[in-house]
Design an enzyme around this catalytic site. Sequence first.
Site: not given
Length: 409
Positions: A78, A80, A137, A171-172, A194, A376
Amino acid sequence: MKSYERLMEYAKYPTGSIEENASCPSNPKEFDFANALAEEMKSLGITDAEVDENCYVMGTIPANIEGYDGPVLGLIAHIDTSPDAPNENVKPKLTHYEGGDLILNEKEDLKISADALKNFIGCDIITSDGTTLLGADNKAGVAEIMTLAEILHNDSSIPHGTIRIAFTPDEEIGRSSDLFDVEKFGADCAYTIDGDLFGECQSETFSAMGATVTVTGISYHPGFAKNNMKNAIHVAEEFEQMLPVNERPEYREGREGFYHITSFNGSVEKATMGYIIRDFVWEKIESRCEVMRKAAEYLNHVYGEGTVQVEFTEQYHNMGEVVEKHPKLTEIPLDVIREMGYTPDTAPIRGGTDGAFLSFKGLPCPNLGPGGSNFHSRQEFAVVQDMENATKMIIEVVQRIAKLKKDEL
Ligand SMILES: [Zn+2]
């Protein structure tokens, strides 16, 4: 170009997804990165690379095995990054790590602990400058897939089948599979690259149910409430207390499931509570639902029929239910990781993934770790050597998948 060099370039694109924004992509800046990737794919011989109107990037590496009719393999990451930490103006930094805490920002005492890095002494670590997340990520995964494309483009001696690449937006915030066109993608199986450290190979996620509990009370002047008032807040509290305290997320790990109250809104007349229920086995999800139904039944017996209502919404299933029917898909990467001298980590994912949704849309899709951690957060990092390992591993996996017949999957 090496995977880590790509990560350091890609990290500079501000692609944080935005929950409040209903459009797809949720952040229009995701298009900038998507378009750049499609251009780069074209320069690597992926002539059909394109970005669709929802910011999904897709492209094909054609098979170089003559008359290839084995499985079409998908590789997915992903574009994002998480909205949970500052994600604009990322300045990636490369540090040769020799032990101890890795200081990111002296003033704020922001550091990556020696414990998190204990396996990486002597390695090169990529971090942000401490003011933002890094975005490994999932840009580490994107970088590894692009590097694989470059290596296969430059070295025709590596035999491979048809490979489909997809980079997804949002995705997040849980939307990346919503508009994923599985049919157009046309793969027989896939991997998401991922998640976390190199060596991870995950074929299981949570199964997930949502529940809304609505309590209807009766409001009355408190001075004259005797025998008249039914306070929805108290009934709702009682309901919550009937659920096992030790089955809350803060007390659970490994293969244990939980009940998790996510919202509580109440007045005397009406209270609503939002729950998520998680477990790895669907029967256990169902028995948790039954516990909640029984609690409602008891309270309705005490306070009157219809006082408490529970509604369940199925969210997603453990992708293991699908992936276990295709054992080779997990066996192959596990073998490769072992042959490279590492111990694979197959602990199930205590969450959902793109792969969970895609698996149930007909595309079995385990996850492989790209070589990063602390996602994150501003302490996010990627390990150069592990990104190299992950890239090597994926290239080997691609070759072994190409040796299978479609029905051997
Ligand atoms: Zn991710």
